[in-house]
Design a protein around this motif. Structure first.
Motif, PDB file in Angstrom:
ATOM      1  N   ALA A 297       0.860  -1.190   0.000  1.00  0.00           N
ATOM      2  CA  ALA A 297       0.000   0.000   0.000  1.00  0.00           C
ATOM      3  C   ALA A 297       0.896   1.239   0.000  1.00  0.00           C
ATOM      4  CB  ALA A 297      -0.912  -0.001   1.220  1.00  0.00           C
ATOM      5  N   LYS A 298       0.547   2.226  -0.840  1.00  0.00           N
ATOM      6  CA  LYS A 298       1.395   3.417  -0.990  1.00  0.00           C
ATOM      7  C   LYS A 298       0.548   4.675  -1.065  1.00  0.00           C
ATOM      8  CE  LYS A 298       4.940   5.409  -4.028  1.00  0.00           C
ATOM      9  NZ  LYS A 298       5.713   5.222  -5.273  1.00  0.00           N
ATOM     10  N   ASN A 299       0.987   5.744  -0.327  1.00  0.00           N
ATOM     11  CA  ASN A 299       0.389   7.078  -0.466  1.00  0.00           C
ATOM     12  C   ASN A 299       1.507   8.105  -0.578  1.00  0.00           C
ATOM     13  OD1 ASN A 299       1.394   7.352   2.116  1.00  0.00           O
ATOM     14  ND2 ASN A 299      -0.577   7.755   3.086  1.00  0.00           N
ATOM     15  N   ASP A 300       1.174   9.391  -0.465  1.00  0.00           N
ATOM     16  CA  ASP A 300       2.177  10.440  -0.640  1.00  0.00           C
ATOM     17  C   ASP A 300       3.243  10.443   0.452  1.00  0.00           C
ATOM     18  OD1 ASP A 300       0.794  11.247  -2.866  1.00  0.00           O
ATOM     19  OD2 ASP A 300      -0.310  12.838  -1.839  1.00  0.00           O
ATOM     20  N   MET A 301       2.956   9.804   1.588  1.00  0.00           N
ATOM     21  CA  MET A 301       3.892   9.811   2.707  1.00  0.00           C
ATOM     22  C   MET A 301       4.859   8.627   2.684  1.00  0.00           C
ATOM     23  SD  MET A 301       2.718  12.545   3.912  1.00  0.00           S
ATOM     24  CE  MET A 301       3.863  12.642   5.273  1.00  0.00           C
ATOM     25  N   GLY A 302       4.534   7.586   1.919  1.00  0.00           N
ATOM     26  CA  GLY A 302       5.398   6.411   1.866  1.00  0.00           C
ATOM     27  C   GLY A 302       4.614   5.154   1.547  1.00  0.00           C
ATOM     28  N   SER A 303       5.239   3.992   1.752  1.00  0.00           N
ATOM     29  CA  SER A 303       4.591   2.714   1.444  1.00  0.00           C
ATOM     30  C   SER A 303       4.977   1.681   2.484  1.00  0.00           C
ATOM     31  CB  SER A 303       4.990   2.227   0.051  1.00  0.00           C
ATOM     32  OG  SER A 303       6.389   1.966  -0.005  1.00  0.00           O
ATOM     33  N   GLN A 304       4.181   0.614   2.544  1.00  0.00           N
ATOM     34  CA  GLN A 304       4.456  -0.483   3.472  1.00  0.00           C
ATOM     35  C   GLN A 304       3.889  -1.774   2.889  1.00  0.00           C
ATOM     36  OE1 GLN A 304       2.423  -1.085   7.421  1.00  0.00           O
ATOM     37  NE2 GLN A 304       4.438  -0.539   8.228  1.00  0.00           N
TER      38      GLN A 304
END
Length: 418
Positions: A297-304
């Motif tokens: 899962a990825k957004n503007d703050m990072g991914s995990q």
């Protein structure tokens, strides 16, 4: 005479020096519809007669330093009290105590208040006065951060302030709520979060502990953070039967919301990319779907990445029986077909045997009876030889077209020269 001239200025100086007004607070903030106390003491010269005491409030268009009287909030002559303050004030009415109490304060009561006394030798207004601020409900929560753009990220220092339009009564005990649940450690009108985290994300409100009616509307503490707690949910849960439909969902917490999803399959030490949506569906599960799955899962703050889950598709008992029966049936069919092929080969061999001259058996007995003719005259002679053959029964030898009996007489004419 000398003593009188010396003592008189001293007495006058002492009398003037004793003229004073003291306000215990220079500024007061109270909630609207509550009461406020103006603590005050005063003094005036000895041997003087106090004539009038009054509290006044300069009008908005007047000077706010006490040089202009404005309206009378309290007056020793009740007829002088302004209509706005009648039946709302209580004066201490004690010697040299000028404390005043105002009830049911409202926004219109904001402003400066002064005490003034008049005695037989003069009059005096206490300087500086008291500034009254009325806190107009409801309370409002404001959020401040060190970031200039206003966005709050994990690790930022954040301050939440519970205040009103004009002021905040700091002496009152406050209560803070997150998602409508009390925060026990927060009791002041200011709530500090030294290092904000994604756990602090939520709706906050505040109010006075002594009054539930003062609670504010909720405000969102919008903490930006990368995806957290990424995990895979399987629907339906439980054992996975072959042929059933299956959906894998990539669950997570993130702010802002996740914009990119990726699905991966680990099979035989090989990682394959298999999907790009939040959900990955299998319409009809089979053994080929077995393997280890994980999502990103990825957004503007990072991914995990999520943890890996193993998918094992089970074949049902009915299907096992069907497969076994099919295998047995195919095996029997193969045996039957093989047997038919062997039988046909043997049948064909018997129907068309290889043609060859039969050899005589040892049981056959051949008898020859040679008889020489008596005629031997002349240059040439002719002899007739008779041979008798005894053949075995017809069943033990090849068939022939002869219809003779078991004895065959062969006539042979031999000619030779003597």
């Amino acid at each position: 005479m000398f003593y009188i001239s010396t003592l008189l200025p001293m007495l006058l100086s002492a009398a003037v020096a004793s003229l004073s007004v003291s306000y215990h607070s220079k500024s007061i903030c109270v909630l609207e519809r509550s009461s406020v106390d103006f603590s005050c003491t005063f003094d005036y010269p000895l041997y003087s007669t106090l004539k009038t005491t009054r509290w006044f409030k300069p009008l908005s268009n007047q000077k706010q330093d006490g040089t202009q009287f404005g309206i009378s909030v309290y007056h020793s002559n009740t007829a002088e009290i302004h209509q706005l303050y009648k039946n709302r004030t209580a004066y201490a009415n004690q010697d040299r105590n000028c404390s005043l109490q105002i009830h049911n304060v409202s926004k219109s009561d904001n402003g400066m208040y002064f005490f003034r006394l008049e005695y037989d030798h003069g009059k005096y207004t206490g300087p500086w006065g008291i500034n009254l601020s009325v806190a107009v409900l409801p309370f409002r929560v404001t959020v401040k951060t060190q970031k200039k753009n206003g966005h709050i990220h994990e690790g930022d220092y954040v301050t939440l302030t519970c205040g009103t339009e004009n002021c905040t009564p700091k002496k009152e005990p406050f209560a803070w709520f997150k998602n409508q649940r009390l925060i026990p450690e927060a009791t002041d009108n200011v709530f500090h979060i030294a290092s904000v985290s994604h756990h602090d994300f939520g709706n906050y409100s505040c109010g006075l502990k002594t009054s539930s009616s003062t609670s504010t509307d909720e405000i969102l503490l919008d903490v930006k953070y990368m995806p957290k707690n990424v995990e895979i949910a399987v629907f339906p849960s439980g054992k996975i039967r072959e042929g059933n439909s299956l959906t894998l969902i990539c669950m997570n917490n993130a702010n802002p919301s996740v914009t990119n999803y990726s699905w991966f399959l680990i099979k035989e030490a090989k990682v394959s990319h298999i999907g790009l949506d939040r959900e990955f569906s299998i319409k009809s599960a089979s053994q080929k779907d077995n393997g280890q799955y994980f999502c990103t899962a990825k957004n503007d703050m990072g991914s995990q990445n999520s943890s890996v889950i193993a998918l094992n598709v089970e074949v049902s008992v009915h299907q096992n029986v069907l497969l076994t029966a099919t295998a047995v049936f195919l095996f029997l069919m193969a045996v039957v077909i093989f047997g038919l092929i062997i039988w046909r080969i043997q049948f064909t061999s018997k129907k068309h045997p290889t043609e060859q001259t039969p050899a005589a058996t040892v049981t056959e007995e051949i008898y020859e009876n040679l008889r020489k003719s008596q005629e031997s005259e002349g240059k040439y002679s002719t002899s007739v030889v008779y041979a008798d053959l005894s053949l075995p029964p017809a069943s033990d030898r090849p068939s022939c077209n002869s219809q003779a009996g078991d004895t065959v007489i062969i006539y042979s004419l031999l000619s030779y020269n003597k």
